[in-house]
Design a protein around this motif. Structure first.
Motif, mmCIF file in Angstrom:
data_model
loop_
_atom_site.group_PDB
_atom_site.id
_atom_site.type_symbol
_atom_site.label_atom_id
_atom_site.label_comp_id
_atom_site.label_asym_id
_atom_site.label_seq_id
_atom_site.Cartn_x
_atom_site.Cartn_y
_atom_site.Cartn_z
ATOM 1 N N PHE A 34 63.534 -29.560 51.750
ATOM 2 C CA PHE A 34 62.783 -30.429 52.718
ATOM 3 C C PHE A 34 63.088 -29.893 54.189
ATOM 4 N N HIS A 35 62.234 -29.722 55.053
ATOM 5 C CA HIS A 35 62.473 -29.335 56.260
ATOM 6 C C HIS A 35 61.349 -29.796 57.133
ATOM 7 N N VAL A 36 61.823 -30.557 58.211
ATOM 8 C CA VAL A 36 60.995 -31.544 59.081
ATOM 9 C C VAL A 36 60.044 -30.588 59.747
ATOM 10 N N GLY A 37 60.376 -29.432 60.308
ATOM 11 C CA GLY A 37 59.333 -28.835 61.011
ATOM 12 C C GLY A 37 58.194 -28.432 60.131
ATOM 13 N N ALA A 38 58.645 -27.552 58.993
ATOM 14 C CA ALA A 38 57.620 -27.322 57.986
ATOM 15 C C ALA A 38 56.785 -28.467 57.517
ATOM 16 N N VAL A 39 57.257 -29.547 57.251
ATOM 17 C CA VAL A 39 56.494 -30.845 56.766
ATOM 18 C C VAL A 39 55.502 -31.069 57.844
ATOM 19 N N ARG A 40 55.785 -31.108 58.973
ATOM 20 C CA ARG A 40 55.108 -31.656 60.307
ATOM 21 C C ARG A 40 53.994 -30.697 60.375
ATOM 22 N N ARG A 41 54.160 -29.239 59.994
ATOM 23 C CA ARG A 41 53.302 -28.310 60.229
ATOM 24 C C ARG A 41 52.097 -28.312 59.065
ATOM 25 N N GLY A 42 52.290 -29.203 57.988
ATOM 26 C CA GLY A 42 51.412 -29.204 56.910
ATOM 27 C C GLY A 42 51.813 -28.950 55.667
ATOM 28 N N GLU A 43 52.925 -28.605 55.332
ATOM 29 C CA GLU A 43 53.768 -28.303 53.932
ATOM 30 C C GLU A 43 54.240 -29.482 53.290
ATOM 31 N N GLN A 44 53.238 -30.338 53.283
ATOM 32 C CA GLN A 44 53.766 -31.698 52.486
ATOM 33 C C GLN A 44 54.365 -31.712 51.123
ATOM 34 N N PHE A 45 54.080 -30.540 50.261
ATOM 35 C CA PHE A 45 54.762 -30.471 49.027
ATOM 36 C C PHE A 45 56.269 -30.336 49.101
#
Length: 216
Positions: A34-45
């Motif tokens: 889980f990484h906030v920056g990556a999730v907010r870039r679209g990596e919801q997986f």
């Protein structure tokens, strides 16, 4: 302790295999945590995949040991499909609550099945409120509902004061997930255990009020 259901064995095995892969493969660990920056870039997986990675062996063992003790209660009352819905739903709600609380902290990261496991624990408490738990080295049994309320209150305290390198918000989100999804799947609990439902709701309402008033 009854015989483990095959679905519980598969979940534990998946956590062990994927976690150990992450222990030895830094790139793999970084890609799926889980990484906030990556999730907010679209990596919801990552909201899901982070639930199968762990920080170390102790972290992995504690989560799987807890799942081992509570999975059969939920499966026994609700069946395998409902158990999976609660497990996955709690995992995702834990990740989403972490995202909500840390949405502006782009470097915030976390791993662990704690949200999913807390969901199963809270589901088991609702379904079998009379059960008792033995916590670590405390020699007397603690009523499950006392543990439930106490743990959520501690999670609020941990979130407010940022205690330790622990995802208190994921734990809380997972517990809320287990609570809400179980009540949806087992509405008969409102007739049989209404007082327990109300008691376990107190910390959830408290968190909402604290967030609304900007105190957390």
């Amino acid at each position: 302790m009854g015989k483990l259901d095959i679905v519980t064995i598969i979940i534990i095995a998946a956590n062990v295999i994927i976690s150990y892969k992450g222990f030895s493969d830094f790139g793999f660990f970084e890609k799926y945590k889980f990484h906030v920056g990556a999730v907010r870039r679209g990596e919801q997986f990552r909201l899901f995949s982070c639930g199968f990675l762990h920080a170390d062996t102790a972290h992995l063992f504690f989560n799987m040991f807890s799942l081992y003790f509570f999975a059969n209660v939920v499966i026994g009352y609700l069946g395998v499909v409902s158990f999976l819905i609660i497990y996955v739903g709690s995992l995702l709600l834990g990740s989403l609550l972490s995202l909500y609380f840390h949405k502006d902290e782009y470097h915030y990261s976390a791993v662990g099945a704690s949200g999913a496991v807390m969901g199963i624990i809270y589901s088991a408490i609702l379904l079998q409120p009379g059960m008792s738990l033995y916590i670590f080295f405390i020699p007397i049994p603690i009523p499950a509902y006392i543990f439930g309320i106490g743990y959520l209150l501690y999670s609020i305290y941990g979130m407010k004061n940022r205690i330790g390198n622990i995802g208190h918000d994921a734990h809380f989100g997972g517990a809320v997930g287990g609570y809400v999804i179980t009540l949806i799947l087992a509405s008969w609990l409102f007739e049989e255990n209404l007082m327990m439902i109300a008691l376990l709701a107190i910390p959830i309402v408290l968190l909402f009020v604290l967030k609304k008033t900007g105190k957390i």
